[in-house]
Write a protein that holds these residues in place. Structure first.
Motif, mmCIF file in Angstrom:
data_model
loop_
_atom_site.group_PDB
_atom_site.id
_atom_site.type_symbol
_atom_site.label_atom_id
_atom_site.label_comp_id
_atom_site.label_asym_id
_atom_site.label_seq_id
_atom_site.Cartn_x
_atom_site.Cartn_y
_atom_site.Cartn_z
ATOM 1 N N VAL A 258 -18.233 6.897 55.921
ATOM 2 C CA VAL A 258 -18.230 6.827 54.261
ATOM 3 C C VAL A 258 -17.262 5.888 53.973
ATOM 4 N N LEU A 259 -16.995 5.620 53.163
ATOM 5 C CA LEU A 259 -15.802 3.892 52.906
ATOM 6 C C LEU A 259 -15.536 4.198 50.783
ATOM 7 N N THR B 67 -24.569 -0.664 61.019
ATOM 8 C CA THR B 67 -23.851 1.476 60.230
ATOM 9 C C THR B 67 -24.249 1.605 59.412
ATOM 10 N N PRO B 68 -25.538 2.820 59.392
ATOM 11 C CA PRO B 68 -25.640 2.573 57.377
ATOM 12 C C PRO B 68 -24.084 3.297 56.882
ATOM 13 N N VAL B 69 -23.917 2.756 55.561
ATOM 14 C CA VAL B 69 -22.253 2.371 54.509
ATOM 15 C C VAL B 69 -22.686 3.480 53.302
ATOM 16 N N PRO C 145 -12.244 15.562 49.012
ATOM 17 C CA PRO C 145 -12.406 16.450 49.845
ATOM 18 C C PRO C 145 -13.176 16.674 51.021
ATOM 19 N N LEU C 146 -14.804 16.355 49.813
ATOM 20 C CA LEU C 146 -16.110 16.425 50.174
ATOM 21 C C LEU C 146 -16.621 15.503 51.233
ATOM 22 N N LEU C 147 -16.415 14.375 50.824
ATOM 23 C CA LEU C 147 -16.303 13.013 51.217
ATOM 24 C C LEU C 147 -15.695 13.013 52.799
ATOM 25 N N ASP C 148 -14.314 13.320 52.434
ATOM 26 C CA ASP C 148 -13.658 13.806 54.000
ATOM 27 C C ASP C 148 -14.673 14.826 55.042
ATOM 28 N N THR C 149 -14.448 15.527 54.610
ATOM 29 C CA THR C 149 -15.375 16.432 55.769
ATOM 30 C C THR C 149 -16.977 15.540 56.035
ATOM 31 N N LEU C 150 -17.451 14.842 55.360
ATOM 32 C CA LEU C 150 -18.884 14.215 55.016
ATOM 33 C C LEU C 150 -18.859 12.550 56.092
ATOM 34 N N LEU D 90 -10.910 9.589 55.683
ATOM 35 C CA LEU D 90 -10.842 8.322 54.767
ATOM 36 C C LEU D 90 -9.795 7.602 54.796
ATOM 37 N N GLU D 91 -10.289 5.963 54.465
ATOM 38 C CA GLU D 91 -9.677 5.301 53.998
ATOM 39 C C GLU D 91 -9.227 4.454 53.430
#
Length: 185
Positions: free
Chosen positions: A104-105, A70-72, A89-94, A129-130
């Motif tokens: 998204v890591l 899977t792309p990361v 928050p933008l990464l969480d939405t993404l 997000l983790e």
């Protein structure tokens, strides 16, 4: 030779003194209204994702080398970094919008690890997000992330497609187009 050693020691000392990675209390302020000024850079395309381990606050381990298939989108960040905090928050939405097609890591480079990362995630309420951590910054050194945040997109085979150093607007059309092109290949 001793003069050279002394000079190198002074330079190293100044470099370490100038780094405030240990300041967990607040994100560094930015004079700009937004710290999202990064640009997509494909000059390291083809580099492999480092097969290093990250941990979460509960002590679970994830080997990045096991993520192929899977792309990361690997984001290196810290709680004290203003652009990092702004783009979380933008990464969480993404992550929600690309669920199942892109992982998204986010990996904290905070030296205090779970002590600061756990509360940061609890306060932020990130749904997708983790809280992965790399307090020794091994991944940053491996990918050549000279500034934070550094975000690298890897394809499903674990090869770098492009990277962004500095904060970036992950909700922009440019970001979506670049990701869409990369994961379609």
């Amino acid at each position: 030779m001793s003069r050279l050693s002394f000079t190198l020691a002074i330079i190293l000392g100044l470099a370490v003194a100038g780094c405030d990675r240990g300041a967990p209390d607040a994100a560094q302020e930015s004079s700009a209204s937004s710290a999202l000024t990064g640009q997509i850079d494909d000059s390291a395309a083809g580099e492999l994702m480092p097969a290093l381990n990250v941990t979460d606050p509960a002590g679970r381990t994830l080997n990045l080398g096991a993520l192929q298939g899977t792309p990361v989108l690997l984001n290196l960040w810290a709680t004290w970094c203003a652009p990092c905090v702004e783009e979380m928050p933008l990464l969480d939405t993404l992550a929600g919008e690309y669920e199942g097609r892109l992982r998204v890591l986010t990996v904290s480079q905070d030296m205090q690890g779970a002590e600061v990362v756990g509360p940061f995630f609890a306060q932020g309420g990130y749904a997708r997000l983790e809280p992965w951590m790399d307090p020794e910054s091994a991944i940053g050194f491996a990918v050549g992330g000279g500034s934070m945040p550094t975000t690298v997109l890897y394809d499903a085979a674990g090869q770098e497609v492009w990277r962004v150093q500095g904060g970036y607007d992950w909700t922009s059309e440019e970001a979506r187009a670049a990701i869409d092109r990369a994961i379609a290949e």
